[in-house]
Structures are given as structure tokens and as C-alpha cells.
Write a protein that holds these residues in place. Structure first.
Motif, PDB file in Angstrom:
ATOM      1  N   GLY A   6       0.819  -1.210   0.000  1.00  0.00           N
ATOM      2  CA  GLY A   6       0.000   0.000   0.000  1.00  0.00           C
ATOM      3  C   GLY A   6       0.851   1.258   0.000  1.00  0.00           C
ATOM      4  N   TRP A   7       1.942   1.232   0.772  1.00  0.00           N
ATOM      5  CA  TRP A   7       2.858   2.371   0.796  1.00  0.00           C
ATOM      6  C   TRP A   7       3.465   2.609  -0.581  1.00  0.00           C
ATOM      7  CZ3 TRP A   7       8.116   2.150  -0.215  1.00  0.00           C
ATOM      8  CH2 TRP A   7       8.810   3.335   0.000  1.00  0.00           C
ATOM      9  N   ALA A   8       3.933   1.547  -1.231  1.00  0.00           N
ATOM     10  CA  ALA A   8       4.561   1.673  -2.553  1.00  0.00           C
ATOM     11  C   ALA A   8       3.564   2.195  -3.583  1.00  0.00           C
ATOM     12  CB  ALA A   8       5.140   0.331  -2.997  1.00  0.00           C
ATOM     13  N   ILE A   9       2.348   1.689  -3.549  1.00  0.00           N
ATOM     14  CA  ILE A   9       1.326   2.160  -4.493  1.00  0.00           C
ATOM     15  C   ILE A   9       0.984   3.622  -4.227  1.00  0.00           C
ATOM     16  CG2 ILE A   9      -1.095   1.885  -5.172  1.00  0.00           C
ATOM     17  CD1 ILE A   9      -0.682  -1.151  -4.807  1.00  0.00           C
ATOM     18  N   GLY A  10       0.889   3.989  -2.960  1.00  0.00           N
ATOM     19  CA  GLY A  10       0.600   5.383  -2.621  1.00  0.00           C
ATOM     20  C   GLY A  10       1.694   6.331  -3.083  1.00  0.00           C
ATOM     21  N   ILE A  11       2.950   5.958  -2.869  1.00  0.00           N
ATOM     22  CA  ILE A  11       4.070   6.787  -3.317  1.00  0.00           C
ATOM     23  C   ILE A  11       4.079   6.883  -4.844  1.00  0.00           C
ATOM     24  CG2 ILE A  11       6.596   6.918  -3.451  1.00  0.00           C
ATOM     25  CD1 ILE A  11       5.502   7.750  -0.757  1.00  0.00           C
ATOM     26  N   LYS A  14       1.399   9.306  -5.953  1.00  0.00           N
ATOM     27  CA  LYS A  14       1.783  10.690  -5.674  1.00  0.00           C
ATOM     28  C   LYS A  14       2.816  11.185  -6.683  1.00  0.00           C
ATOM     29  CE  LYS A  14       0.963  10.462  -0.715  1.00  0.00           C
ATOM     30  NZ  LYS A  14       1.596  10.458   0.615  1.00  0.00           N
ATOM     31  N   CYS A  15       3.801  10.359  -6.968  1.00  0.00           N
ATOM     32  CA  CYS A  15       4.835  10.755  -7.937  1.00  0.00           C
ATOM     33  C   CYS A  15       4.251  10.925  -9.327  1.00  0.00           C
ATOM     34  CB  CYS A  15       5.961   9.719  -7.958  1.00  0.00           C
ATOM     35  SG  CYS A  15       6.968   9.707  -6.469  1.00  0.00           S
ATOM     36  N   THR A  16       3.368  10.014  -9.721  1.00  0.00           N
ATOM     37  CA  THR A  16       2.739  10.104 -11.029  1.00  0.00           C
ATOM     38  C   THR A  16       1.878  11.363 -11.125  1.00  0.00           C
ATOM     39  OG1 THR A  16       2.763   7.707 -11.244  1.00  0.00           O
ATOM     40  CG2 THR A  16       1.237   8.904 -12.657  1.00  0.00           C
ATOM     41  N   ALA A  17       1.147  11.669 -10.071  1.00  0.00           N
ATOM     42  CA  ALA A  17       0.319  12.877 -10.070  1.00  0.00           C
ATOM     43  C   ALA A  17       1.184  14.138 -10.131  1.00  0.00           C
ATOM     44  CB  ALA A  17      -0.566  12.901  -8.829  1.00  0.00           C
ATOM     45  N   ALA A  18       2.300  14.139  -9.420  1.00  0.00           N
ATOM     46  CA  ALA A  18       3.196  15.304  -9.445  1.00  0.00           C
ATOM     47  C   ALA A  18       3.806  15.489 -10.833  1.00  0.00           C
ATOM     48  CB  ALA A  18       4.292  15.145  -8.393  1.00  0.00           C
ATOM     49  N   LEU A  19       4.220  14.394 -11.455  1.00  0.00           N
ATOM     50  CA  LEU A  19       4.779  14.500 -12.804  1.00  0.00           C
ATOM     51  C   LEU A  19       3.722  14.936 -13.816  1.00  0.00           C
ATOM     52  CD1 LEU A  19       7.101  11.372 -12.814  1.00  0.00           C
ATOM     53  CD2 LEU A  19       7.805  13.769 -12.884  1.00  0.00           C
ATOM     54  N   LEU A  51      11.616   6.199 -11.095  1.00  0.00           N
ATOM     55  CA  LEU A  51      10.940   6.102  -9.798  1.00  0.00           C
ATOM     56  C   LEU A  51      10.203   4.778  -9.633  1.00  0.00           C
ATOM     57  CD1 LEU A  51       9.577   9.735  -9.557  1.00  0.00           C
ATOM     58  CD2 LEU A  51      11.366   8.718  -8.163  1.00  0.00           C
ATOM     59  N   THR A  52       9.592   4.292 -10.698  1.00  0.00           N
ATOM     60  CA  THR A  52       8.902   3.001 -10.632  1.00  0.00           C
ATOM     61  C   THR A  52       9.890   1.875 -10.373  1.00  0.00           C
ATOM     62  OG1 THR A  52       7.187   3.807 -12.122  1.00  0.00           O
ATOM     63  CG2 THR A  52       7.373   1.433 -11.881  1.00  0.00           C
ATOM     64  N   ASP A  53      11.046   1.929 -11.017  1.00  0.00           N
ATOM     65  CA  ASP A  53      12.060   0.902 -10.802  1.00  0.00           C
ATOM     66  C   ASP A  53      12.580   0.942  -9.363  1.00  0.00           C
ATOM     67  OD1 ASP A  53      13.795  -1.220 -11.779  1.00  0.00           O
ATOM     68  OD2 ASP A  53      15.416   0.253 -11.549  1.00  0.00           O
ATOM     69  N   GLN A  54      12.787   2.134  -8.827  1.00  0.00           N
ATOM     70  CA  GLN A  54      13.270   2.248  -7.451  1.00  0.00           C
ATOM     71  C   GLN A  54      12.223   1.736  -6.456  1.00  0.00           C
ATOM     72  OE1 GLN A  54      16.451   3.033  -6.612  1.00  0.00           O
ATOM     73  NE2 GLN A  54      16.693   2.963  -8.817  1.00  0.00           N
TER      74      GLN A  54
END
Length: 71
Positions: A6-11, A14-19, A51-54
Motif C-alpha cells: 500500500g505504501w509503494a502504491i501510494g508513493i 503521488k509521484c505520477t500525479a506530481a509528474l 521512480l517506478t524501478d526504485q
């Protein structure tokens, strides 16, 4: 483990929305006629891949310590 998932999906969301917001701002400020807009789009795609790979690596690291993941 579900907490980490859940944490990974949430992050990731958020990153996708920011980009997406950054690309939308570039589109609004620069327009599609500018070469900088396409550079911003390419940078956003590369950032998303990185970011997805990380996040995948972090999730896999946490999953190794879980009972349902065979190392």
C-alpha cells in the motif's frame, strides 16, 4: 506486507500525479509548439521509469523478509 504494498502504491500515485501536474504546467506555460514542452515530457517519462524501478526494488527488498516470498 500489505502495508508495504500500500505504501509503494501510494508513493507511486503521488509521484505520477506530481509528474502529470508538472507536464500540465509546462503545457499551459509553454504550449505544444515549444521544443521545451517535449523535453519536459521526455524528462517526465524518464523520471517515471526511474521512480517506478526504485519503488519496485524497495518493495522486493521488503518482500524478501516476508513469510510469503521465497528468496
Amino acid at each position: 506486507m500489505w502495508a508495504v504494498t500500500g505504501w509503494a502504491i501510494g508513493i507511486w500515485l503521488k509521484c505520477t500525479a506530481a509528474l502529470a501536474a508538472a507536464v500540465a504546467a509546462c503545457w499551459w506555460l509553454l504550449g505544444t509548439d515549444s521544443g521545451w514542452f517535449f523535453i519536459a515530457c521526455a524528462a517526465a517519462v524518464l523520471a517515471e521509469i526511474y521512480l517506478t524501478d526504485q519503488l519496485r526494488k524497495e518493495w522486493a527488498h521488503e518482500a524478501r523478509g516476508s513469510w510469503w516470498w521465497a528468496p
